[in-house]
Every structure is written in C-alpha cells, then in structure tokens.
Design an enzyme around this catalytic site. Structure first.
Site, PDB file in Angstrom:
ATOM      1  N   HIS B  95       0.749  -1.295  -0.025  1.00 18.76           N
ATOM      2  CA  HIS B  95      -0.001   0.178   0.013  1.00 18.76           C
ATOM      3  C   HIS B  95       1.052   1.192  -0.164  1.00 18.76           C
ATOM      4  O   HIS B  95       1.855   1.292   0.690  1.00 18.76           O
ATOM      5  CB  HIS B  95      -0.850  -0.073   1.350  1.00 18.76           C
ATOM      6  CG  HIS B  95      -1.930   1.092   1.274  1.00 18.76           C
ATOM      7  ND1 HIS B  95      -2.834   1.156   0.468  1.00 18.76           N
ATOM      8  CD2 HIS B  95      -1.788   2.139   2.059  1.00 18.76           C
ATOM      9  CE1 HIS B  95      -3.511   2.645   0.737  1.00 18.76           C
ATOM     10  NE2 HIS B  95      -2.844   2.756   1.674  1.00 18.76           N
ATOM     11  N   GLY B 137       0.126  -2.364   5.563  1.00 23.00           N
ATOM     12  CA  GLY B 137       1.270  -2.316   4.834  1.00 23.00           C
ATOM     13  C   GLY B 137       1.053  -3.277   3.455  1.00 23.00           C
ATOM     14  O   GLY B 137       1.893  -2.848   2.400  1.00 23.00           O
ATOM     15  N   GLU B 138       0.030  -3.951   3.296  1.00 29.64           N
ATOM     16  CA  GLU B 138      -0.128  -4.795   2.101  1.00 29.64           C
ATOM     17  C   GLU B 138      -1.260  -4.053   1.121  1.00 29.64           C
ATOM     18  O   GLU B 138      -1.197  -3.229   0.531  1.00 29.64           O
ATOM     19  CB  GLU B 138      -0.377  -6.197   2.484  1.00 29.64           C
ATOM     20  CG  GLU B 138       1.007  -6.718   2.937  1.00 29.64           C
ATOM     21  CD  GLU B 138       0.964  -8.282   3.250  1.00 29.64           C
ATOM     22  OE1 GLU B 138       0.683  -8.966   2.187  1.00 29.64           O
ATOM     23  OE2 GLU B 138       1.441  -8.622   4.102  1.00 29.64           O
ATOM     24  N   MET B 139      -2.532  -4.578   1.515  1.00 23.22           N
ATOM     25  CA  MET B 139      -3.671  -4.075   0.604  1.00 23.22           C
ATOM     26  C   MET B 139      -4.509  -3.264   1.562  1.00 23.22           C
ATOM     27  O   MET B 139      -5.377  -2.580   0.954  1.00 23.22           O
ATOM     28  CB  MET B 139      -4.536  -5.327   0.251  1.00 23.22           C
ATOM     29  CG  MET B 139      -3.772  -6.347  -0.737  1.00 23.22           C
ATOM     30  SD  MET B 139      -4.369  -7.749  -1.273  1.00 23.22           S
ATOM     31  CE  MET B 139      -5.959  -7.342  -2.164  1.00 23.22           C
TER      32      MET B 139
END
Lengths: 116, 339
Positions: B95, B137-139
């Site tokens: 992200h 931190g990802e999606m």
C-alpha cells in the site's frame, strides 16, 4: 505397566492400542523414533502416546538430517535442542496431564503425550 | 544422504517395449524417485471442495484490485502469473508503494503446503487468504468494507450464490473462494518429471549430473525433498546482514531464530530474486551461498556446512534447477463485475 498408543488424525494409517514391554515395575522409558519426518513407535506412525507419571520418552533421530524436540505446553515446557541421525534426547514427565510435543524444524511432526 | 557415484544408473531400470511396430524406450523410476512424482490429487478440505463456480469466483476476486483499500492492488499484483506467481522484486511493494520486509513468495503449489507464508503463521489457505487484504502495509482494506463493496455488485452476488449457495457474501466465503482458486495454481510437467517417467532425453546429461549432486554432495535434498521439493520445514540459512526473526516470531524456540520456511523449487527459474529477503539475483549466487555453508553462523541451521562443490558441479546444479520449470499455463484474466 501399559502404554496406550493411539493416533488422532485420520490420515495416519496406524490406529492401534499396543502393549509395551517394560523392564521394571518402576518408571518406564518409551522410545519414539523420528523417522521420515514422523514419530514412530515400534514401527508404527503415531500422533499420540499415553504414559504414566514418572515415565520417560526417548526421542531418537533415524533421519539423515537434524530434528528438534520441544513443547510449550502448560504441563511441561522444554526445548531439547537439535540433534543428528543416531542421537537421541530424553524427557521425563513428572506430572499428570497432556503435552503437545513437536519438532521445531518440521512442524508436521507432532505427538500428543497423555500422562496418567 | 549418501549417494553412490553411479546411484542414478543403478536406481533405474531400463525397460524396452515394442508396441504396434514402434519401439519405445522407457526407464522406470525406482522407488527412490517415486516421492518426486506429483500426487494424484490436489489436497482440499471437506468444507471447501473445488468446484468450477468456486474457482471462477476465486479467480475474479484474486485479480480484482477493489479488494484493496486503494482499489489499486489485487492479489495478482504481487502474485503475478507472468512472474512465476511472484513479483520479480527483492521484497514486496504494498500500500502506498511502501516497501515490505520480505519477498513475495510464489503461490505455486501452496495447496500442498501444511503451513502458509514465510513464517508459517497461517495453517490453511483459507486462514491465509484474508491476511494480506487487511494488512495495512499490503492491501490495507477493511474487511467489512470490502464485503459491503462486493455485495453491491450483482455480478458478485450471483457468483457467490453459484459458488456457495445460501452462504452469502461473507469474510468466510471470500476466504474460501480465494483459497479455492489458489489450489488450482499448481506446477505443470517439467523436463525433470518427464525424465523421471522414463523419457531419457527429457533432461540433459548436465541436469542429470546436477540431480545427482542435488541428492548427494550438494545436500540440497535434506530440505528440498519430495514432489514439491520442500520439507515444509524451517531453517536459518545464515544470510549476511539479515536480522528478521522469521519463524521465531511465531514459535519461541531457539533454533527458529532467523528460520524461514523451505520454499518449493518448482519453477524456481521464474521466481528470482531468491531467499526470503530477495538478496540473491541468480541461482548461481544462491548456490555459492550454500557452497560457503552460509555466512552468518549465529544460530545457523545444523544441516548447513561448506560443500566444496566444483565449478562443474555448480553449473550442473543450475541446469537441474532449470529442468524443474514446467510448461507455461495460459491464464485468462476474468471480466470483473462492474454493476
């Protein structure tokens, strides 16, 4: 003195109750082989074993690579470290209850120890 | 593991067959090689059997960027089928273009893994599926929000009903559909597989020599064993400068400090860079690392040791690893519901 061997998960082929010979009327020692990334007692793959208070389990590595033995159970917490083929580690259970024992390196290796 | 110099030749039997006027040469795989053959079925849980409707739904969700908070990142952004179901980066980018700590693992053959992710913190694909979606931190997506968004689209309402009749659009069915699609992402037949099955020329002589090194002097099969070339275990490989606790973050056992799950070697040629932190760009660099016996000795896996491989043995190992690359599988991207 009897040691009851059972398996908990259906995919394991061996389902049995067996009698293990013991040398004395006191605390017994049961050898659990670590073979092909599984726990094996007297040639049978197992995921559970029942022992008596004071008994000892001897974990013996038969595989050509290192294994580990540990438990984070309330009954008994220990880390016997890692050891190569041919070596073994022992742990004595001095209280009744249930402990989950695993190999940290190969988490598919799991055995439930019931202490009576 | 001991390997006799003529192990490969001794372990195989040559069978000559004549059929319909044609002579075929077949080499039977010995018992020692049967563990490298693909299992007949993909493992699947009883409460989420693979069906066409579930695969199609899972595929839509997998490639739908609206599953992310930014509506810009899909599962397929990092697990790109054109890049070996990984991303070609040393470590993942999530992200807001934030660079993450670990490499994107390939999702090839995850159906066969008893534990998911580099540190094994998820036991099943269903447990794993929602993690990256909600990870900031990802999606970076709120799961309640994504359920609301999906429920607003008739295309998804119909697809969920077809796949999971009466179960609705929920976090559970979202996870189950994604997991089902992942179970279809499996390796295809490679030159090595054809060689094991008896095609003597499917794998080059160099690659065959590499397989011998793999099983013997290279000590590779101590961990990279079986059909999926993994022991599904956790090992500290002694990577220089790496202080990621790895599996120790999940299990506080000393040997697990800095240990990570053994990845599959299937299609390994397609998933560079390598290691959990992507520090090596090539297979040659990886083999040099193992030949040194690792760099950082603190809590090094006890199976690691200097190998003293010759240049020829290293080259043959690379040839063997490249012989694990399967036939390409076309991936047809789905049309995503827009209303």
């Amino acid at each position: 003195m009897q040691k009851q061997l059972t398996q908990k998960r259906p995919h394991v082929a061996f389902i049995a109750t067996a009698m293990l010979a013991v040398a004395t009327a006191q605390a017994a020692e049961v050898t659990v082989n670590q073979h092909d990334k599984a726990f094996v007692i007297e040639g049978n793959k197992v995921e559970a074993v029942t022992i008596n208070v004071g008994d000892t389990l001897r974990f013996k590595n038969d595989d050509p690579f290192f294994h580990n033995i540990f438990s984070l159970s309330d009954l008994k917490t220990f880390d016997l470290g890692s050891f190569p083929k041919g070596q073994s580690k022992t742990v004595t259970f001095d209280k009744a209850g249930m402990a989950e024992v695993e190999c940290a390196i190969h988490p598919e290796m799991y055995i439930e120890v019931t202490v009576k | 593991m001991k390997t006799h110099p003529t192990f490969i030749h001794m372990a195989r039997k040559v069978v000559f067959m004549t059929c319909l006027g044609m002579t075929a040469t077949s080499i039977q795989a010995s018992e020692d090689y049967s563990r490298f053959l693909r299992p007949a079925e993909v493992p699947q849980p009883d409460n989420n059997r693979i069906t066409t409707a579930r695969v199609e739904l899972g595929k839509m969700l997998f490639f739908d960027p609206r599953l992310s908070g930014s509506n810009w990142i899909s599962c397929g952004t990092c697990h790109n089928p054109a890049l070996g179901w990984s991303d070609g980066l040393p470590t993942a980018v999530g992200h807001g273009m934030g660079v993450l700590e670990r490499a994107t693992p390939t999702i090839l053959n995850t159906a066969y893994q008893p534990l998911q992710l580099w540190d094994g913190r998820a036991r099943t694909l269903e447990q794993q599926a929602l993690g990256p979606i909600k990870a900031t931190g990802e999606m970076n997506q709120d799961l309640d929000e994504v359920i609301k968004e999906l429920s607003a689209l008739k295309g998804y309402r119909d697809a969920f009903e077809d796949a999971y009749p009466g179960e609705g659009i929920t976090k559970e069915t979202l996870a189950k559909a994604l997991a089902t699609y992942e179970r279809t992402i499996v390796s295809t037949e490679s030159p090595f597989d054809r060689w094991v099955k008896g095609e003597t020329h499917a794998m080059s002589q160099t690659a065959q020599k590499g397989f011998e090194v793999f099983l013997g002097k290279g000590r590779c099969a101590l961990c990279h064993d079986g059909f999926n070339f993994t022991d599904n275990g956790f090992h500290n490989l002694g990577l220089k400068g790496d202080d990621d606790p790895g599996r120790y973050g999940i299990r506080k056992i000393k040997i697990l400090k800095g240990a990570f799950k053994t990845p599959t070697l299937r299609d390994i040629e397609l998933t560079a860079p390598y290691m959990h932190n992507g520090m090596y760009k090539t297979l040659e660099e990886v083999i040099e690392h193992y030949d040194r016996g690792g760099d950082t000795k603190d809590n090094l896996d006890p199976n690691m040791q200097p190998l003293h491989l010759t240049a020829s043995e290293k080259a043959s190992l690379v040839a063997f690893l490249k012989a694990l690359t399967g036939e390409p599988t076309p991936v047809i991207l789905p049309r995503l519901p827009i209303e």
